[in-house]
Enzyme design. Structure first.
Site, PDB file in Angstrom:
ATOM      1  N   SER A 162       0.851  -1.192   0.000  1.00 27.17           N
ATOM      2  CA  SER A 162       0.000   0.000   0.000  1.00 27.17           C
ATOM      3  C   SER A 162       0.884   1.238   0.000  1.00 27.17           C
ATOM      4  O   SER A 162       2.115   1.135   0.118  1.00 27.17           O
ATOM      5  CB  SER A 162      -0.904  -0.011   1.244  1.00 27.17           C
ATOM      6  OG  SER A 162      -0.223   0.528   2.364  1.00 27.17           O
ATOM      7  N   TYR A 179       1.700  -1.733  11.048  1.00 30.24           N
ATOM      8  CA  TYR A 179       1.180  -1.918   9.692  1.00 30.24           C
ATOM      9  C   TYR A 179       2.108  -1.256   8.677  1.00 30.24           C
ATOM     10  O   TYR A 179       2.473  -1.857   7.658  1.00 30.24           O
ATOM     11  CB  TYR A 179      -0.232  -1.320   9.592  1.00 30.24           C
ATOM     12  CG  TYR A 179      -0.806  -1.321   8.199  1.00 30.24           C
ATOM     13  CD1 TYR A 179      -1.572  -2.395   7.749  1.00 30.24           C
ATOM     14  CD2 TYR A 179      -0.589  -0.249   7.317  1.00 30.24           C
ATOM     15  CE1 TYR A 179      -2.100  -2.404   6.464  1.00 30.24           C
ATOM     16  CE2 TYR A 179      -1.110  -0.261   6.046  1.00 30.24           C
ATOM     17  CZ  TYR A 179      -1.865  -1.328   5.622  1.00 30.24           C
ATOM     18  OH  TYR A 179      -2.370  -1.335   4.344  1.00 30.24           O
TER      19      TYR A 179
END
Length: 259
Positions: free
Chosen positions: A139, A152
């Site tokens: 991402s 994350y």
């Protein structure tokens, strides 16, 4: 695609399921890997209902020994994949103070270690064959950093580094590596990780629209088939990454604004 063998991790829902269905509809034989056997079977049934071919393998991709066993089983049954999609990922968006050591380790296990284990298991056969394509899905967190998503973000940076380093290792072998960077995608991820959506930085939905799983899957399939080094969708993130490299303080200030 009719003669291609495609392996997709994290294939039980969301981006992985949509990608597997795209390949299945194109006539490829698809191997589905994820932990949830029932959801894998459902995805496989959908592919078969559309005259595609799919074989599900329920596995904990964070278990290196389990990956070794299932890769040997797959190789014996089907051979080495022509395309490997490292899509499996997990993890809540939390600050470092709200993330336990166990959660941080789990977020590194999947996606990073899962991608390492699966890629390493099949690469010898791909290199010997002098053909193969590997995609690593990450991402914008692989390029940027914002508050309340510490572990994350670290794991997505690891995926970016892994893809780029693996590409360097494989230069001249006939095996290509594509890094796929996807913005916000509307998947069950948000339901399975409550509280994460609230930590998204504020964005203009006209400039950075939320992607559907099908849009994400199309970007993955197209990028892999074209052997692109990097796929970024929405494309405006390229400008944001450049801005971050040139004006990091300004970009960090913008990322502090929550959606």
């Amino acid at each position: 695609m009719a003669s291609k063998l495609i392996l997709v991790t994290g294939a039980s829902s969301g981006i992985g399921a949509a990608t597997a269905k795209h390949y299945g509809a194109a006539g490829a034989k698809v191997l589905l890997l994820a932990r949830n056997r029932d959801r894998l079977e459902a995805v496989a049934s959908d592919i078969r209902a559309s005259d595609g071919s799919a074989s599900p393998y329920a596995i904990d991709l964070a278990d290196a020994d389990a990956v070794t066993e299932v890769s040997a089983e797959i190789t014996a049954d089907h051979g080495a994949p022509d395309v490997l999609i490292n899509n499996a990922g997990t993890g809540r968006w939390l600050s470092i103070l709200n993330t336990t050591p166990e959660e941080a380790r789990a977020m590194m296990d999947v996606p990073y270690f899962a991608a390492f284990y699966v890629s390493r298991a099949f690469l010898p056969a791909m290199v010997a064959r002098r053909s193969g394509r590997i995609a690593c899905i990450t991402s914008p967190a692989g390029y940027l950093a914002w508050a309340d998503a510490c572990a994350y973000i670290a794991a997505r940076h690891a995926m970016k580094g892994f893809a780029e380093a693996m590409r360097a290792d494989l230069k001249g072998t006939g095996v290509s590596v594509t890094l796929v960077v996807l913005g916000t995608v509307e998947t069950p991820y948000w339901e399975h990780n409550p509280g994460s959506r609230e930590h998204l930085p504020a964005t203009n939905p006209r400039l950075l629209p939320t992607l559907t799983p099908d849009q994400a899957a199309s970007a993955i399939v197209d990028g892999v088939e074209r052997r692109r080094r990097t796929v970024i969708k929405p494309g405006i993130f390229r400008a944001i990454f450049i801005a971050n490299a040139l004006f990091p303080t300004f970009v960090a200030r913008q990322l502090r604004k929550k959606g």
